[in-house]
Structures are given as structure tokens and as C-alpha cells.
Design a protein around this motif. Structure first.
Motif, short mmCIF file in Angstrom:
data_model
loop_
_atom_site.label_atom_id
_atom_site.label_comp_id
_atom_site.label_asym_id
_atom_site.label_seq_id
_atom_site.Cartn_x
_atom_site.Cartn_y
_atom_site.Cartn_z
N LEU A 74 34.15 50.21 8.35
CA LEU A 74 33.75 51.53 7.92
C LEU A 74 32.26 51.55 7.58
CD1 LEU A 74 34.75 54.41 7.24
CD2 LEU A 74 35.07 53.64 4.88
N PRO A 75 31.45 52.34 8.28
CA PRO A 75 30.02 52.38 7.99
C PRO A 75 29.73 53.20 6.73
CG PRO A 75 30.54 53.93 9.74
CD PRO A 75 31.81 53.21 9.42
N ASP A 76 28.57 52.93 6.14
CA ASP A 76 28.21 53.70 4.96
C ASP A 76 27.69 55.08 5.37
OD1 ASP A 76 25.06 53.55 5.13
OD2 ASP A 76 25.79 51.52 5.51
N ALA A 77 27.56 55.95 4.38
CA ALA A 77 27.21 57.34 4.64
C ALA A 77 25.81 57.48 5.25
CB ALA A 77 27.29 58.14 3.34
N ALA A 78 24.88 56.65 4.80
CA ALA A 78 23.51 56.74 5.32
C ALA A 78 23.46 56.37 6.80
CB ALA A 78 22.58 55.83 4.52
N THR A 79 24.21 55.34 7.16
CA THR A 79 24.25 54.92 8.56
C THR A 79 24.87 56.01 9.42
OG1 THR A 79 24.45 52.61 7.88
CG2 THR A 79 25.06 53.15 10.14
N VAL A 80 25.95 56.62 8.92
CA VAL A 80 26.60 57.69 9.66
C VAL A 80 25.66 58.88 9.84
CG1 VAL A 80 28.49 59.38 9.60
CG2 VAL A 80 28.91 57.01 8.91
N ALA A 81 24.90 59.21 8.79
CA ALA A 81 23.98 60.35 8.86
C ALA A 81 22.88 60.10 9.89
CB ALA A 81 23.38 60.62 7.48
N ARG A 82 22.31 58.88 9.88
CA ARG A 82 21.24 58.57 10.84
C ARG A 82 21.78 58.61 12.28
NH1 ARG A 82 19.94 54.58 6.94
NH2 ARG A 82 21.06 53.02 8.22
N PHE A 83 22.95 58.03 12.46
CA PHE A 83 23.52 58.01 13.81
C PHE A 83 23.89 59.41 14.27
CE2 PHE A 83 27.06 57.54 16.80
CZ PHE A 83 26.49 56.67 17.72
N SER A 84 24.41 60.22 13.37
CA SER A 84 24.78 61.59 13.71
C SER A 84 23.57 62.40 14.13
CB SER A 84 25.48 62.25 12.52
OG SER A 84 25.86 63.58 12.83
N ALA A 85 22.45 62.20 13.43
CA ALA A 85 21.23 62.92 13.78
C ALA A 85 20.68 62.46 15.13
CB ALA A 85 20.19 62.72 12.69
N SER A 86 20.78 61.15 15.42
CA SER A 86 20.26 60.63 16.68
C SER A 86 21.07 61.11 17.88
CB SER A 86 20.22 59.10 16.65
OG SER A 86 21.54 58.58 16.57
N GLN A 87 22.36 61.35 17.68
CA GLN A 87 23.23 61.78 18.76
C GLN A 87 23.38 63.30 18.84
OE1 GLN A 87 24.59 59.66 21.05
NE2 GLN A 87 23.42 58.04 20.02
N GLY A 88 22.81 64.03 17.89
CA GLY A 88 22.90 65.48 17.90
C GLY A 88 24.19 66.03 17.32
N PHE A 89 24.97 65.18 16.63
CA PHE A 89 26.23 65.64 16.05
C PHE A 89 26.03 66.51 14.82
CE2 PHE A 89 28.17 61.50 17.82
CZ PHE A 89 28.34 62.09 19.05
N ASP A 90 24.81 66.49 14.25
CA ASP A 90 24.57 67.29 13.05
C ASP A 90 24.14 68.72 13.38
OD1 ASP A 90 22.20 66.49 14.21
OD2 ASP A 90 21.13 66.26 12.30
N ALA A 91 23.99 69.02 14.66
CA ALA A 91 23.58 70.36 15.08
C ALA A 91 24.75 71.33 14.92
CB ALA A 91 23.11 70.35 16.53
N PRO A 92 24.46 72.62 14.76
CA PRO A 92 25.56 73.61 14.69
C PRO A 92 26.44 73.54 15.92
CG PRO A 92 23.46 74.60 14.07
CD PRO A 92 23.14 73.25 14.61
N LEU A 93 27.68 73.92 15.75
CA LEU A 93 28.65 73.81 16.83
C LEU A 93 28.25 74.58 18.09
CD1 LEU A 93 31.36 72.55 17.56
CD2 LEU A 93 32.51 74.58 16.66
N PRO A 94 27.72 75.82 18.00
CA PRO A 94 27.29 76.51 19.22
C PRO A 94 26.20 75.75 19.98
CG PRO A 94 27.51 78.08 17.42
CD PRO A 94 27.64 76.72 16.81
N ILE A 95 25.28 75.12 19.24
CA ILE A 95 24.23 74.34 19.89
C ILE A 95 24.82 73.13 20.60
CG2 ILE A 95 22.10 73.07 19.53
CD1 ILE A 95 21.85 76.08 19.15
N GLN A 96 25.77 72.46 19.94
CA GLN A 96 26.41 71.31 20.58
C GLN A 96 27.15 71.74 21.85
OE1 GLN A 96 28.57 68.44 18.15
NE2 GLN A 96 27.76 69.40 16.29
#
Length: 312
Positions: free
Chosen positions: A47-69
């Protein structure tokens, strides 16, 4: 006719677009975080920590709004990119291309088998309506429609594979491997077709033109095959097309039980592994099959019977 075909194609594309939007939205409503699940698969379940998940999510574009994704995914799709599998790291299109051919071959075998069973039995039941064979086949068709695919598959495997040893119960390397899954799918479809063909023939045989033909001295068998049968073909073809599209539903169960490496078993694997790009691609392909098959059936019917062009 060409303009009507163009309108139908446009309607099919719009419907497919709407279905892709619904599927994309529902997929993102599933529990779990895309980035966290992908990182866990890359970190052997850690299980990764929250900071790692946040950085990876931003790099892959998963943090963008759903319509943008969705727009990003749609843009990639228009360029032939269905994404990359979270589990294997391979392009999803490669997995789909390999598996869909096996599912199509199984669907074709099943549909041909169902028609070879249903057409002669349906004609016989209608021609000898009320007789012993008619009652027997009607009862068997109801049984075939009522038996769940998974239970029927287990019974066939127990009888022909484990008990008699005649057929393999899993795999796809030889033609014998396709026999059991083909029989399972064809049985439920043929039951529906038999009852429909029988009822359609009996209804058509009660029309005024049939009584007129009999009054002119034409034989019953000639009237049945030359005049009655052609009039039920468009509706029967439509039903067969709907059943062909329905085959892809049954494949999810049948392919999993018989270890047939097709699109249905691929979807099950993707669901178990939370492989979201692969799930979305499988959903899109299955939805496309429904739309394209119905479009093809409509087009064939307009060629066979031009009277329905204005209706379609």
C-alpha cells in the motif's frame, strides 16, 4: 437508400458515443482509486502512502475533472489508442485484438448451430401443429430457454468430459474445444428461435391469402414453403441478429467456465484485477457489437424487403 444508411450510421455513432460516456462515468464510480490500485500492482501489493499516490495521480492525469479525463480518453480513442493495461503494461488494443477473434468465431459457430437446430424443428412444429412431435419440441425448447448457461455448461462438462471423456472441458487449441461452449450457447438461442418460428408460421398460415391459395388447389406443402415461409424471414432475421448480439452476454459466463480465451473471459479478468482501461475497452467493444449487428440486420432487411425502408 444511401441517405437512410447514412442517417442510421450517424445515429449509431451518436448512440455509441452516449454509451461510452455512461460506461466511463460508471467505471469511475467504482470503489477504489485508479492511482492507488496501479501503484499497488507495481509494488507487489504494498500500500503506497498518500503523497506517493498524489504525485502519481498528477503525473498520469487522474486528478483532472472527470469530463477532462473523458475527453482525453476519447481523443486517444480516435487515434486508435485504447490505453495501457494496468496489470500487464501492454496496449489494451493488442489484448482486445487477440481475444475478439476467438469470441467472434465462437459466436458464429453458436449461431450456425442454433439455426441448424431451430429452422427444421420450427418448420416441423408449425407444419404438424398440435401433434406429438410439436408438443415434445415445444416442451424441449422451453426447457432449453429456462436452463441457466452456467448450470448447463457444468452438466455437459460432467457428462462429455469427466464421465465419457469424449470432449475437452477447457482450452481452445483444437476444434473439439469449441464443441461444448458452442452447444451451451446454441441451446438457449435455439429454444427462442424455435418458438418464434413456429408461432410466426402459424400466424401467417391463418391469413386470407393462404385460404385463397388452398381454394385454388395448391398443395399445403407448396403453400407453406413458397408463400408462408418467405413472409416471416425479415422478422426471423431480426430476431436472429438480436440473439447474435445476445451471445456476447452469455460468453462472459461460458468462456470463463470453459477457459475459452475470448473477450468475455478477458472482461472477467479485467474486473478481478481492477484493470480500468481494459474494462472500458471491453465494454466499448461489446456495446459496439450490439449496435453494428443491429445496423447490419436493418440494412439486410431493407435489401430483402424494400417495403420496410420507410419504417427504418
Amino acid at each position: 437508400m444511401i441517405s437512410q444508411l447514412g442517417q442510421r450510421l450517424l445515429q449509431a455513432m451518436m448512440l455509441l458515443l452516449c454509451m461510452s460516456m455512461v460506461g466511463f462515468a460508471l467505471l469511475h464510480l467504482l470503489p477504489g482509486d485508479f492511482a492507488e490500485i496501479l501503484l499497488m500492482s507495481q509494488m507487489d501489493g504494498t500500500l503506497p502512502d498518500a503523497a506517493t499516490v498524489a504525485r502519481f495521480s498528477a503525473s498520469q492525469g487522474f486528478d483532472a475533472p472527470l469530463p477532462i479525463q473523458y475527453l482525453r480518453w476519447l481523443g486517444a480513442l480516435l487515434h486508435g489508442d485504447l490505453g495501457t493495461s494496468f496489470i500487464t503494461g501492454e496496449p489494451v488494443l493488442a489484448d482486445i485484438t487477440v481475444r475478439i477473434g476467438r469470441s467472434i468465431s465462437l459466436a458464429i459457430f453458436s449461431m450456425i448451430t442454433a439455426l441448424l437446430i431451430a429452422l427444421p424443428i420450427g418448420f416441423l412444429c408449425a407444419y404438424r401443429s398440435g401433434g406429438c412431435l410439436d408438443r415434445l419440441f415445444v416442451m424441449l425448447s422451453v426447457v432449453g430457454m429456462s436452463i441457466p448457461n452456467f448450470w448447463y455448461a457444468l452438466l455437459l462438462s460432467l457428462l462429455f468430459s469427466l464421465t465419457l471423456g469424449w470432449l475437452p472441458s477447457f482450452g481452445h487449441t483444437t476444434l473439439a474445444h469449441a464443441v461444448l461452449p458452442t452447444l451451451v450457447i446454441a441451446t438457449s438461442i435455439s429454444g427462442i428461435l424455435v418458438r418464434y418460428i413456429r408461432s410466426s408460421l402459424l400466424d401467417e398460415a391463418s391469413q386470407d391469402y393462404v385460404r385463397t391459395a388452398k381454394a385454388k388447389g395448391l398443395g399445403s406443402l407448396r403453400i407453406f414453403f413458397k408463400h408462408v415461409t418467405p413472409n416471416i424471414l425479415p422478422a426471423t432475421l431480426t430476431l436472429a441478429g438480436l440473439q447474435l448480439a445476445r451471445i456476447f452476454d452469455g460468453m462472459i459466463i461460458v468462456e470463463t467456465l470453459f477457459a475459452w480465451p475470448g473477450l468475455g473471459s478477458l472482461l472477467v479478468e479485467a474486473l478481478l484485477n481492477r484493470d480500468y482501461p481494459l474494462i472500458q475497452a471491453c465494454f466499448l467493444v461489446i456495446a459496439s457489437s450490439y449496435i453494428l449487428i443491429n445496423l447490419a440486420i436493418d440494412y439486410v432487411i431493407t435489401i430483402y424487403d424494400p417495403r420496410v425502408r420507410d419504417i427504418l
